[in-house]
Design an enzyme around this catalytic site. Sequence first.
Site, short mmCIF file in Angstrom:
data_model
loop_
_atom_site.label_atom_id
_atom_site.label_comp_id
_atom_site.label_asym_id
_atom_site.label_seq_id
_atom_site.Cartn_x
_atom_site.Cartn_y
_atom_site.Cartn_z
N HIS A 242 0.79 -1.25 0.13
CA HIS A 242 -0.09 -0.12 0.04
C HIS A 242 0.88 1.45 -0.13
O HIS A 242 0.86 2.12 -1.20
CB HIS A 242 -0.96 0.02 1.22
CG HIS A 242 -1.71 -1.03 1.56
ND1 HIS A 242 -2.86 -1.68 0.52
CD2 HIS A 242 -1.77 -2.13 2.43
CE1 HIS A 242 -3.34 -2.56 1.06
NE2 HIS A 242 -2.77 -3.23 2.12
O1 RIB Z 1 -5.07 -0.24 4.79
C1 RIB Z 1 -3.69 -0.04 4.55
C2 RIB Z 1 -2.99 0.82 5.37
O2 RIB Z 1 -3.24 0.72 6.63
C3 RIB Z 1 -1.58 1.19 5.08
O3 RIB Z 1 -1.13 2.28 5.61
C4 RIB Z 1 -1.08 0.09 6.25
O4 RIB Z 1 0.28 0.51 6.68
C5 RIB Z 1 -2.04 0.36 7.44
O5 RIB Z 1 -1.29 1.78 8.10
#
Ligand code: RIB
Length: 313
Positions: A242
């Site tokens: 992500h």
């Molecule tokens: O949903 C994904 C996000 O949530 C990313 O930033 C991961 O690090 C968590 O913080």
Amino acid sequence: MKQKIIIDTDPGQDDAVAILLALASPEELDVLAIVCVAGNVPLAQNSTNARKIVELSGRLDIPIYAGCVRPMRRSLVTAEHVHGKTGLDGPTLPEPKIELRQQHGVDFLIATLRAAEPRTITLCTLGPLTNVAMALVTAPEIASRVRAIVMMGGAYFEVGNITPSAEFNVYVDPEAADVVLRSGIPITMVPLDASHGVLSTRARLDRIGALGNRCGKAVVKLLNFSERFDLAKYGSKGAPLHDPCVIAYLLQPDLFEGRQINVTVETHSELTMGMTVADYWQITDRPRNVHYLRSADADRFFDLLTRRLARLP
Ligand code: RIB
Ligand code: CA
């Protein structure tokens, strides 16, 4: 032209990879600071994690601040089930020598944006939006001084990951997300719709491990740990990566496709709390406040990430 950025983060293995990608790209990115926020794990832990990652990168010049210890209204929800007890499970990294700066992260954001030339600093948010929202509530005039916000958060077509309808970063602090979405600041959103197309497959992780440097080896151990949860949940060939998408967007925006639409966040219903309602087909006349990224070119993303990680120690 180098972009001045501040990274707001809750490291987290994927946050760590995003931080390394940014610190490996000094020609394009002038990382002014890293500001930590409660999210994946409590603030005290994730700010230690940020110190470890900066030390691993060798970029000891980067100041690190601790920001808000909990969301604006709701109780903190963390994600040790994904990131492990430390939030950086996987590699064993040495206790960091570099210290946190004393100033509160929100005060740093306000002071830095007030002092900077207007619209010269981009905020890259990798966790809940609590710090940025608190800065905007405390000093509303800074909204006109931010160049842009590039945020990892939200979901629409991919639906939620922490609840059936909400993505974690927005879910943890939906009121903060609401303040940011209504701020008028140019926002690019990297939702699960985009990041779920960027999977850390075995072949891609093997290429990073083959770099042979300490950062490449650490990234493989980090992602080998955090992928367990997503592999079991989605049954895919790799876990979504992500947060590095935020940095990759700044480095190579054409890796992503998206459109300017309205995104509004649910802050009342417990059933859909934190859901980002994306008016993707532009049905309403709500303001088109977000450049919403819908897809990513995963092969070119990992080419970029691997080449940049090779530059690190
Ligand atoms: O949903 C994904 C996000 O949530 C990313 O930033 C991961 O690090 C968590 O913080
Ligand atoms: Ca994160």
